[in-house]
Design a protein around this motif. Structure first.
Motif, PDB file in Angstrom:
ATOM      1  N   VAL A   9      56.056 -17.067  24.887  1.00  0.00           N
ATOM      2  CA  VAL A   9      55.277 -15.831  25.028  1.00  0.00           C
ATOM      3  C   VAL A   9      53.925 -16.143  25.649  1.00  0.00           C
ATOM      4  N   ARG A  10      53.253 -17.156  25.156  1.00  0.00           N
ATOM      5  CA  ARG A  10      51.943 -17.532  25.688  1.00  0.00           C
ATOM      6  C   ARG A  10      52.040 -17.892  27.173  1.00  0.00           C
ATOM      7  N   ALA A  11      53.103 -18.569  27.575  1.00  0.00           N
ATOM      8  CA  ALA A  11      53.271 -18.959  28.978  1.00  0.00           C
ATOM      9  C   ALA A  11      53.442 -17.737  29.878  1.00  0.00           C
ATOM     10  N   VAL A  12      54.233 -16.770  29.428  1.00  0.00           N
ATOM     11  CA  VAL A  12      54.423 -15.557  30.221  1.00  0.00           C
ATOM     12  C   VAL A  12      53.094 -14.821  30.370  1.00  0.00           C
ATOM     13  N   VAL A  13      52.382 -14.636  29.282  1.00  0.00           N
ATOM     14  CA  VAL A  13      51.115 -13.905  29.328  1.00  0.00           C
ATOM     15  C   VAL A  13      50.099 -14.648  30.194  1.00  0.00           C
ATOM     16  N   TYR A  24      54.514  -4.999  26.583  1.00  0.00           N
ATOM     17  CA  TYR A  24      54.987  -5.916  25.550  1.00  0.00           C
ATOM     18  C   TYR A  24      56.479  -6.195  25.748  1.00  0.00           C
ATOM     19  N   GLY A  25      57.236  -5.165  26.119  1.00  0.00           N
ATOM     20  CA  GLY A  25      58.663  -5.328  26.361  1.00  0.00           C
ATOM     21  C   GLY A  25      58.950  -6.212  27.563  1.00  0.00           C
ATOM     22  N   ASP A  26      58.136  -6.078  28.616  1.00  0.00           N
ATOM     23  CA  ASP A  26      58.286  -6.946  29.788  1.00  0.00           C
ATOM     24  C   ASP A  26      58.100  -8.405  29.397  1.00  0.00           C
ATOM     25  N   VAL A  27      57.059  -8.660  28.615  1.00  0.00           N
ATOM     26  CA  VAL A  27      56.774 -10.030  28.179  1.00  0.00           C
ATOM     27  C   VAL A  27      57.932 -10.554  27.334  1.00  0.00           C
ATOM     28  N   ALA A  28      58.421  -9.722  26.426  1.00  0.00           N
ATOM     29  CA  ALA A  28      59.543 -10.135  25.580  1.00  0.00           C
ATOM     30  C   ALA A  28      60.745 -10.508  26.442  1.00  0.00           C
ATOM     31  N   GLU A  29      61.068  -9.679  27.410  1.00  0.00           N
ATOM     32  CA  GLU A  29      62.213  -9.947  28.275  1.00  0.00           C
ATOM     33  C   GLU A  29      62.037 -11.247  29.046  1.00  0.00           C
ATOM     34  N   LEU A  30      60.876 -11.454  29.639  1.00  0.00           N
ATOM     35  CA  LEU A  30      60.619 -12.678  30.404  1.00  0.00           C
ATOM     36  C   LEU A  30      60.614 -13.926  29.519  1.00  0.00           C
ATOM     37  N   ARG A  34      64.023 -10.392  22.065  1.00  0.00           N
ATOM     38  CA  ARG A  34      64.510  -9.018  21.931  1.00  0.00           C
ATOM     39  C   ARG A  34      63.432  -8.077  21.429  1.00  0.00           C
ATOM     40  N   SER A  35      62.336  -8.607  20.913  1.00  0.00           N
ATOM     41  CA  SER A  35      61.366  -7.782  20.214  1.00  0.00           C
ATOM     42  C   SER A  35      60.004  -7.723  20.888  1.00  0.00           C
ATOM     43  N   ALA A  36      59.657  -6.528  21.378  1.00  0.00           N
ATOM     44  CA  ALA A  36      58.315  -6.313  21.920  1.00  0.00           C
ATOM     45  C   ALA A  36      57.279  -6.406  20.803  1.00  0.00           C
ATOM     46  N   ARG A  37      57.661  -6.011  19.607  1.00  0.00           N
ATOM     47  CA  ARG A  37      56.738  -6.092  18.463  1.00  0.00           C
ATOM     48  C   ARG A  37      56.350  -7.533  18.154  1.00  0.00           C
ATOM     49  N   LEU A  38      57.286  -8.434  18.325  1.00  0.00           N
ATOM     50  CA  LEU A  38      56.989  -9.841  18.094  1.00  0.00           C
ATOM     51  C   LEU A  38      55.940 -10.336  19.089  1.00  0.00           C
ATOM     52  N   VAL A  39      56.026  -9.874  20.314  1.00  0.00           N
ATOM     53  CA  VAL A  39      55.018 -10.228  21.319  1.00  0.00           C
ATOM     54  C   VAL A  39      53.644  -9.742  20.856  1.00  0.00           C
ATOM     55  N   GLY A  40      53.567  -8.508  20.384  1.00  0.00           N
ATOM     56  CA  GLY A  40      52.300  -7.984  19.870  1.00  0.00           C
ATOM     57  C   GLY A  40      51.760  -8.812  18.721  1.00  0.00           C
ATOM     58  N   ARG A  41      52.638  -9.207  17.836  1.00  0.00           N
ATOM     59  CA  ARG A  41      52.219 -10.025  16.692  1.00  0.00           C
ATOM     60  C   ARG A  41      51.702 -11.390  17.143  1.00  0.00           C
ATOM     61  N   ILE A  42      52.406 -11.989  18.081  1.00  0.00           N
ATOM     62  CA  ILE A  42      51.973 -13.298  18.590  1.00  0.00           C
ATOM     63  C   ILE A  42      50.599 -13.184  19.245  1.00  0.00           C
ATOM     64  N   ARG A  90      51.725   1.129  39.418  1.00  0.00           N
ATOM     65  CA  ARG A  90      50.766   0.552  40.358  1.00  0.00           C
ATOM     66  C   ARG A  90      50.400  -0.891  40.030  1.00  0.00           C
ATOM     67  N   TYR A  91      50.191  -1.177  38.749  1.00  0.00           N
ATOM     68  CA  TYR A  91      49.629  -2.459  38.347  1.00  0.00           C
ATOM     69  C   TYR A  91      50.619  -3.442  37.710  1.00  0.00           C
ATOM     70  N   ARG A  92      51.854  -2.999  37.438  1.00  0.00           N
ATOM     71  CA  ARG A  92      52.827  -3.889  36.771  1.00  0.00           C
ATOM     72  C   ARG A  92      53.142  -5.081  37.684  1.00  0.00           C
ATOM     73  N   TRP A  93      53.062  -6.251  37.095  1.00  0.00           N
ATOM     74  CA  TRP A  93      53.380  -7.490  37.797  1.00  0.00           C
ATOM     75  C   TRP A  93      54.884  -7.592  37.959  1.00  0.00           C
ATOM     76  N   SER A  94      55.340  -7.984  39.123  1.00  0.00           N
ATOM     77  CA  SER A  94      56.784  -8.086  39.360  1.00  0.00           C
ATOM     78  C   SER A  94      57.380  -9.381  38.807  1.00  0.00           C
ATOM     79  N   GLY A  95      56.539 -10.247  38.270  1.00  0.00           N
ATOM     80  CA  GLY A  95      57.039 -11.446  37.607  1.00  0.00           C
ATOM     81  C   GLY A  95      57.060 -12.672  38.496  1.00  0.00           C
ATOM     82  N   PRO A  96      57.436 -13.755  37.874  1.00  0.00           N
ATOM     83  CA  PRO A  96      57.435 -15.049  38.602  1.00  0.00           C
ATOM     84  C   PRO A  96      58.510 -15.119  39.661  1.00  0.00           C
TER      85      PRO A  96
END
Length: 96
Positions: A9-13, A24-30, A34-42, A90-96
């Motif tokens: 998670v830290r690497a994606v962010v 949060y869901g984008d980060v979880a997927e990358l 499965r959990s966007a909430r887990l990303v928020g908690r981290i 407009r601002y969403r990153w398309s990813g690595p």
């Protein structure tokens, strides 16, 4: 939560470039989660030293308790809000 999950998670962010955002869901997927909430908690527990401000709710809104600081940090990178919402198209990153 295990160390490997935390680091994924830290690497994606950390990879989100200035001027871009993810949900949060984008980060979880990358990160392979499965959990966007887990990303928020981290990020809440271990995200102070990375670009946590580039992660938003899927609709581009920001939690009330973070709003002022997060919008200020994003504005400094050229990410402009429409009221209290960031235009994810407009601002969403398309990813690595």
């Amino acid at each position: 939560m295990d160390e490997e999950t935390l680091e994924r998670v830290r690497a994606v962010v950390a990879a989100i470039p200035p001027g871009s955002v993810l949900s949060y869901g984008d980060v979880a997927e990358l990160a392979g989660l499965r959990s966007a909430r887990l990303v928020g908690r981290i990020l809440a527990e271990d995200g102070a030293d990375i670009s946590w401000h580039r992660v938003l709710r899927s609709d581009g809104t920001i939690a009330e308790h973070l709003r002022q600081r997060q919008l200020e940090l994003l504005r400094g990178e050229g990410v402009l809000a429409d009221g209290a919402r960031i235009n994810m198209r407009r601002y969403r990153w398309s990813g690595p």
